[in-house]
Scaffold this motif. Structure first.
Motif, PDB file in Angstrom:
ATOM      1  N   VAL A   5       0.866  -1.179   0.000  1.00  0.00           N
ATOM      2  CA  VAL A   5       0.000   0.000   0.000  1.00  0.00           C
ATOM      3  C   VAL A   5       0.903   1.229   0.000  1.00  0.00           C
ATOM      4  O   VAL A   5       1.777   1.368   0.871  1.00  0.00           O
ATOM      5  N   ASP A   7       0.577   4.476   0.675  1.00  0.00           N
ATOM      6  CA  ASP A   7       0.581   5.388   1.826  1.00  0.00           C
ATOM      7  C   ASP A   7       1.327   4.817   3.023  1.00  0.00           C
ATOM      8  O   ASP A   7       1.880   5.560   3.835  1.00  0.00           O
ATOM      9  N   GLN A   8       1.361   3.508   3.134  1.00  0.00           N
ATOM     10  CA  GLN A   8       2.033   2.875   4.261  1.00  0.00           C
ATOM     11  C   GLN A   8       3.532   2.730   4.031  1.00  0.00           C
ATOM     12  O   GLN A   8       4.274   2.375   4.951  1.00  0.00           O
ATOM     13  N   ASN A   9       3.981   2.998   2.814  1.00  0.00           N
ATOM     14  CA  ASN A   9       5.382   2.787   2.468  1.00  0.00           C
ATOM     15  C   ASN A   9       6.110   4.048   2.012  1.00  0.00           C
ATOM     16  O   ASN A   9       7.324   4.007   1.798  1.00  0.00           O
ATOM     17  N   ARG A  10       5.385   5.139   1.871  1.00  0.00           N
ATOM     18  CA  ARG A  10       6.048   6.405   1.556  1.00  0.00           C
ATOM     19  C   ARG A  10       6.552   7.047   2.842  1.00  0.00           C
ATOM     20  O   ARG A  10       5.837   7.090   3.838  1.00  0.00           O
ATOM     21  N   ILE A  11       7.764   7.549   2.787  1.00  0.00           N
ATOM     22  CA  ILE A  11       8.385   8.180   3.949  1.00  0.00           C
ATOM     23  C   ILE A  11       8.693   9.627   3.594  1.00  0.00           C
ATOM     24  O   ILE A  11       9.444   9.903   2.653  1.00  0.00           O
ATOM     25  N   HIS A  16      11.594   8.364  -3.559  1.00  0.00           N
ATOM     26  CA  HIS A  16      11.032   7.037  -3.805  1.00  0.00           C
ATOM     27  C   HIS A  16      11.298   6.653  -5.262  1.00  0.00           C
ATOM     28  O   HIS A  16      10.668   7.188  -6.181  1.00  0.00           O
ATOM     29  N   GLU A  90      -0.758   0.883  -6.731  1.00  0.00           N
ATOM     30  CA  GLU A  90      -0.081   1.313  -5.502  1.00  0.00           C
ATOM     31  C   GLU A  90       1.377   1.701  -5.775  1.00  0.00           C
ATOM     32  O   GLU A  90       1.888   2.684  -5.211  1.00  0.00           O
ATOM     33  N   TRP A  94       3.236   5.325  -5.286  1.00  0.00           N
ATOM     34  CA  TRP A  94       4.398   5.405  -4.397  1.00  0.00           C
ATOM     35  C   TRP A  94       5.557   6.157  -5.039  1.00  0.00           C
ATOM     36  O   TRP A  94       6.296   6.878  -4.371  1.00  0.00           O
TER      37      TRP A  94
END
Length: 208
Positions: A5, A7-11, A16, A90, A94
């Motif tokens: 997902v 949103d859960q993996n973008r920092i 990226h 996804e 990202w």
């Protein structure tokens, strides 16, 4: 692999980088690209590999660096239901930048024709036009000189709006000498470094 997902993996504050790897011998350079990019601060990488590319680099060893390598089989979960995350969507959400390195003649043709028959080409077809995307062709000289290749490159540059870098002339894996080799891997990394003003960690100097 667990469902991905965006949103859960973008920092926040990170670059990226989505690396799309296709079926060219130049895929042997993929580990070098990844290793060098990860030596910079705040870089995150996801790899999408076509089936032919897996002949030339070891996806398992790449995953051991903490970098995901996604393949066609990861695209659709047998238990998929409406509302579940879709991998190629996804991943494009990202990505801050996409590198197609190397881009084989086959994948170049697919991109130019809008084909979406694997994870990589589905992702590229769904990619937002605002996402900077770089294509690094790699193929035999006669394949590169084929009249269809120039037309595919024209479409990729003028219609789709991707940046095409290379190829370069050198001795090729097949033994031919000529234009068709992928841009040097360090130059590919430098494009990302320059675009995001990346810096390597400061080297601590020990005291006496």
């Amino acid at each position: 692999m667990a469902r991905f997902v965006a949103d859960q993996n973008r920092i926040e504050g990170s670059a990226h980088v989505l690396l799309v790897v296709t079926g060219s011998v130049a895929s042997i350079k993929v580990p070098l690209i990844i290793q060098e990019l990860l030596s910079y601060n705040n870089v995150k990488i996801q790899v999408v590999a076509t089936k032919p590319s897996l002949t030339f680099f070891n996806a398992k060893k790449t995953r051991e660096t903490g970098t995901n390598v996604w393949v066609d089989e990861d695209e659709w979960d047998p238990n998929y239901k409406i509302g579940d995350p879709i991998l190629h969507i996804e991943l494009r959400r990202w990505a801050d930048i996409v590198l197609i390195a190397p881009c084989s003649a086959n994948t170049l043709s697919k991109i130019a024709h809008g084909t979406c028959d694997n994870l990589a080409t589905s992702l590229l077809r769904a990619l937002a036009p605002t996402t900077p995307t770089y294509v690094f062709p790699a193929m035999n000289t006669l394949m590169y000189d084929h009249p269809l290749t120039s037309e595919h490159l024209r479409v990729v540059k003028e219609v789709i709006g991707y940046h095409v870098v290379g190829p370069v002339g050198k001795a090729l894996a097949c033994g031919d000498i000529g234009l068709g080799a992928m841009t040097e891997w360090k130059d590919i990394v430098q494009i990302v470094v320059d675009r995001f003003s990346l810096r390597k960690p400061a080297v601590e100097v020990g005291g006496s």
